[in-house]
Motif scaffolding. Structure first.
Motif, PDB file in Angstrom:
ATOM      1  N   ALA A  61       7.245   4.815   1.394  1.00 30.44           N
ATOM      2  CA  ALA A  61       5.527   4.000   1.067  1.00 30.44           C
ATOM      3  C   ALA A  61       5.413   2.758   0.508  1.00 30.44           C
ATOM      4  N   GLU A  62       5.759   3.069  -0.657  1.00 24.30           N
ATOM      5  CA  GLU A  62       5.647   1.439  -1.823  1.00 24.30           C
ATOM      6  C   GLU A  62       6.805   0.610  -1.949  1.00 24.30           C
ATOM      7  N   LYS A  63       8.158   0.784  -1.179  1.00 23.79           N
ATOM      8  CA  LYS A  63       8.690  -0.237  -0.216  1.00 23.79           C
ATOM      9  C   LYS A  63       8.411  -1.288   0.115  1.00 23.79           C
ATOM     10  N   ILE A  64       7.521  -0.043   1.665  1.00 26.01           N
ATOM     11  CA  ILE A  64       6.996  -1.335   2.544  1.00 26.01           C
ATOM     12  C   ILE A  64       5.504  -1.696   1.910  1.00 26.01           C
ATOM     13  N   MET A  65       4.767  -1.500   1.456  1.00 20.71           N
ATOM     14  CA  MET A  65       3.841  -1.695   0.556  1.00 20.71           C
ATOM     15  C   MET A  65       4.140  -3.072  -0.045  1.00 20.71           C
ATOM     16  N   GLU A  66       5.500  -3.389  -1.162  1.00 17.26           N
ATOM     17  CA  GLU A  66       5.667  -3.801  -1.765  1.00 17.26           C
ATOM     18  C   GLU A  66       6.391  -5.371  -0.806  1.00 17.26           C
TER      19      GLU A  66
END
Length: 201
Positions: A61-66
């Protein structure tokens, strides 16, 4: 340079969709930094208490947001997306909802003639759900049929017409990401995420 995330939409150890994303990563290295993520080791979705995702799901999820945008490559199983991809999207939609307003390009490879066309249509429908609400690039469909024969020993697509088609779609996606993110503004997604839930309706 633009930062994109490629998601291999299967838990298969030997997937032509992984090959396709690796080719995209290599072929467009001068236009974007593309990180490829696997979902094959993510746990099956099980409604968590407090809407907290497992660590490995949270990392995705963090990779997607970044990322500036996301490319999902899906095979087709029984006219649909694989269970692992559906499960991953359920985790994301029920917890942090990182795909809201995120520009997404869909690709797909399959062993048959149609090249995952029905799975791609299914994935578009899923990504349009209120808890996902991704910004899916319209009027685009990149399909690799007979995918076991589509790549050479170095992982390159053999068909020059297919490569030219992919170049056009990828060029359009780069512009789609730029325009979408300009319209939404920086950090727009994080500011406007609403915890939509069918349980509250």
């Amino acid at each position: 340079m633009m930062n994109l995330l490629g998601i291999v939409g299967t838990n298969s150890d030997h997937s032509t969709n992984r090959l396709l994303l690796q080719f995209i990563q290599k072929h467009f290295a001068d236009q974007a930094n593309i990180e490829i993520c696997e979902i094959k080791d993510l746990p099956a979705f099980n409604k968590p208490k407090g809407r907290e995702a497992p660590d490995e799901v949270q990392q995705l999820a963090e990779k997607i947001m970044e990322a500036d945008g996301v490319i999902i490559s899906t095979p087709e199983y029984n006219h649909s997306v694989p269970a692992i991809l559906k499960s991953t999207l359920e985790w994301l939609s029920y917890t942090t909802q990182p795909l809201i307003d995120k520009p997404v390009m869909i690709t797909g490879a399959s062993y048959g003639k149609l090249g995952s066309s029905r799975a791609q249509a299914h994935l578009r429908q899923i990504l349009d759900a209120p808890e996902l609400k991704a910004r899916i690039m319209p009027s685009s469909e990149f399909l690799v049929g007979y995918s076991l024969q589509a790549f050479d020993e170095d992982g390159n697509l053999k068909d020059e017409n297919k490569i030219e088609e992919l170049e056009g779609i990828f060029h359009d996606f780069i512009h789609f990401v730029e325009i979408t993110n300009q319209l939404l503004g920086k950090n727009h997604t994080q500011k406007r995420v609403q915890k939509f839930s069918w349980e509250d309706n």
